[in-house]
Design a protein around this motif. Sequence first.
Motif, mmCIF file in Angstrom:
data_model
loop_
_atom_site.group_PDB
_atom_site.id
_atom_site.type_symbol
_atom_site.label_atom_id
_atom_site.label_comp_id
_atom_site.label_asym_id
_atom_site.label_seq_id
_atom_site.Cartn_x
_atom_site.Cartn_y
_atom_site.Cartn_z
ATOM 1 N N PRO A 198 -11.984 -17.249 38.659
ATOM 2 C CA PRO A 198 -13.075 -17.395 39.638
ATOM 3 C C PRO A 198 -14.348 -16.662 39.212
ATOM 4 O O PRO A 198 -15.454 -17.112 39.524
ATOM 5 C CB PRO A 198 -12.490 -16.786 40.921
ATOM 6 N N ALA A 199 -14.210 -15.548 38.484
ATOM 7 C CA ALA A 199 -15.402 -14.811 38.032
ATOM 8 C C ALA A 199 -16.236 -15.663 37.083
ATOM 9 O O ALA A 199 -17.473 -15.737 37.205
ATOM 10 C CB ALA A 199 -14.989 -13.510 37.343
ATOM 11 N N LEU A 200 -15.575 -16.329 36.143
ATOM 12 C CA LEU A 200 -16.287 -17.172 35.183
ATOM 13 C C LEU A 200 -16.940 -18.357 35.889
ATOM 14 O O LEU A 200 -18.085 -18.727 35.570
ATOM 15 C CB LEU A 200 -15.320 -17.658 34.102
ATOM 16 N N ALA A 201 -16.232 -18.946 36.854
ATOM 17 C CA ALA A 201 -16.796 -20.068 37.613
ATOM 18 C C ALA A 201 -18.047 -19.618 38.379
ATOM 19 O O ALA A 201 -19.051 -20.345 38.420
ATOM 20 C CB ALA A 201 -15.750 -20.626 38.573
ATOM 21 N N TYR A 202 -17.976 -18.425 38.967
ATOM 22 C CA TYR A 202 -19.123 -17.897 39.717
ATOM 23 C C TYR A 202 -20.309 -17.620 38.797
ATOM 24 O O TYR A 202 -21.461 -17.938 39.130
ATOM 25 C CB TYR A 202 -18.699 -16.629 40.455
ATOM 26 N N ILE A 203 -20.042 -17.054 37.624
ATOM 27 C CA ILE A 203 -21.111 -16.762 36.673
ATOM 28 C C ILE A 203 -21.767 -18.060 36.196
ATOM 29 O O ILE A 203 -22.995 -18.156 36.105
ATOM 30 C CB ILE A 203 -20.564 -15.949 35.486
ATOM 31 N N PHE A 204 -20.952 -19.081 35.903
ATOM 32 C CA PHE A 204 -21.500 -20.370 35.489
ATOM 33 C C PHE A 204 -22.388 -20.959 36.586
ATOM 34 O O PHE A 204 -23.462 -21.512 36.307
ATOM 35 C CB PHE A 204 -20.369 -21.353 35.142
ATOM 36 N N TRP A 205 -21.943 -20.833 37.833
ATOM 37 C CA TRP A 205 -22.738 -21.354 38.957
ATOM 38 C C TRP A 205 -24.069 -20.617 39.070
ATOM 39 O O TRP A 205 -25.118 -21.243 39.282
ATOM 40 C CB TRP A 205 -21.952 -21.221 40.253
ATOM 41 N N LEU A 206 -24.046 -19.290 38.929
ATOM 42 C CA LEU A 206 -25.279 -18.510 38.989
ATOM 43 C C LEU A 206 -26.244 -18.932 37.874
ATOM 44 O O LEU A 206 -27.453 -19.088 38.104
ATOM 45 C CB LEU A 206 -24.965 -17.012 38.855
ATOM 46 N N GLN A 207 -25.703 -19.104 36.668
ATOM 47 C CA GLN A 207 -26.556 -19.495 35.552
ATOM 48 C C GLN A 207 -27.108 -20.912 35.750
ATOM 49 O O GLN A 207 -28.276 -21.181 35.459
ATOM 50 C CB GLN A 207 -25.769 -19.414 34.237
ATOM 51 N N TRP A 208 -26.271 -21.802 36.266
ATOM 52 C CA TRP A 208 -26.671 -23.194 36.473
ATOM 53 C C TRP A 208 -27.782 -23.299 37.515
ATOM 54 O O TRP A 208 -28.690 -24.125 37.384
ATOM 55 C CB TRP A 208 -25.455 -24.003 36.897
ATOM 56 N N THR A 209 -27.712 -22.472 38.544
ATOM 57 C CA THR A 209 -28.713 -22.525 39.623
ATOM 58 C C THR A 209 -29.910 -21.615 39.367
ATOM 59 O O THR A 209 -30.799 -21.514 40.211
ATOM 60 C CB THR A 209 -28.057 -22.134 40.966
ATOM 61 N N GLY A 210 -29.916 -20.944 38.214
ATOM 62 C CA GLY A 210 -31.052 -20.105 37.868
ATOM 63 C C GLY A 210 -31.069 -18.748 38.543
ATOM 64 O O GLY A 210 -32.084 -18.046 38.506
ATOM 65 N N GLN A 211 -29.949 -18.359 39.159
ATOM 66 C CA GLN A 211 -29.878 -17.077 39.853
ATOM 67 C C GLN A 211 -29.271 -15.969 38.995
ATOM 68 O O GLN A 211 -29.329 -14.804 39.364
ATOM 69 C CB GLN A 211 -29.051 -17.219 41.135
ATOM 70 N N GLY A 212 -28.663 -16.344 37.882
ATOM 71 C CA GLY A 212 -27.960 -15.372 37.057
ATOM 72 C C GLY A 212 -28.898 -14.490 36.249
ATOM 73 O O GLY A 212 -30.028 -14.874 35.932
ATOM 74 N N HIS A 213 -28.399 -13.308 35.916
ATOM 75 C CA HIS A 213 -29.170 -12.346 35.132
ATOM 76 C C HIS A 213 -28.670 -12.246 33.689
ATOM 77 O O HIS A 213 -29.176 -11.432 32.920
ATOM 78 C CB HIS A 213 -29.108 -10.962 35.788
ATOM 79 N N PHE A 214 -27.684 -13.061 33.331
ATOM 80 C CA PHE A 214 -27.131 -13.045 31.975
ATOM 81 C C PHE A 214 -27.943 -14.028 31.129
ATOM 82 O O PHE A 214 -27.555 -15.160 30.899
ATOM 83 C CB PHE A 214 -25.651 -13.445 32.013
#
Length: 306
Positions: A198-214
């Motif tokens: 679930p952590a990887l899925a959440y990180i991918f979602w954040l990156q996909w929506t432009g909200q991620g900091h990675f």
Amino acid sequence: MIDTVVAPPASEGESQRGFLFALSAYFLWGLLPFFLKAVAHIPATEVVAHRVLWSVPVAGVVLLLLRRTAELKRAMGSPRTLMMAAATAAIITLNWGIYAWAIATDRALDTALGYYINPLVSIAMAAVLLREKLSRLQIAAVALAAFAVLVLTVEGGGVPWISLVLAFSFAIYGFFRKTLPIGPSQGFFLEVLIMSIPALAYIFWLQWTGQGHFRLDQPGNLALLVACGPASAVPLLLYAFGAKLLRYATIGIMQYIAPSMVFLIAVFIFKEPFSSERAVAFALIWMALALYTWPMLRALRVRAAR
């Protein structure tokens, strides 16, 4: 932190190594608020997701170096063990999330209180769930802790939920972690491996929506998020190795190092407000811990005199 079985040391040399391992673990935990302050501009949920994800390779490399993969393979073939590991992983992830959020929102004192209360919550749970008989000193210690929580409730106009959630979540984690039929380092790897999905899925979602900091264009954030893995896994593994070589009484006394460091950092470096009511509550907790720790100190002195 991680729960494990503490066995009597086989030799003086092993005892010294165990002490250094455990001391290093508690020292790193005591310094963790500085790291969490550095990532405070990143949402706590994203920080926890990266803590889980980047802990996997660190814990995996340690298992490979120690050649402790056979037990892990057996555990991964047991649906019951996987379900139990998923439950303990969810509990410790909640603990990590509340801790990261509390540090980021200038509530480090609440986290210190939570980990001071934790051993007292554990013995209260043992009395309720396992029907263990408490000594008079233990009953007095739990009563003082409850009174301290009451003081903070009156002072703050509400229950100190951060401290209580941290204390109870870690106590519950420790209670169920003991039932997981796998070693501490293997168990930690299995927990973060399960939560990495679930952590990887959440990180991918954040990156996909432009909200991620990675992001490559934010090398500082990228480095901090990758560092979440070692910052989480290294002290846990050091503790696991140290606890195997030390007596329970020694570990019981050393567990106050980290919250004491966090307390001092919160008051003198983070400059968090420390009211007279909070001073009374912490004094009550320290009195409770003195009552709780006294039998351990006495046992250590008896062994040292032999």
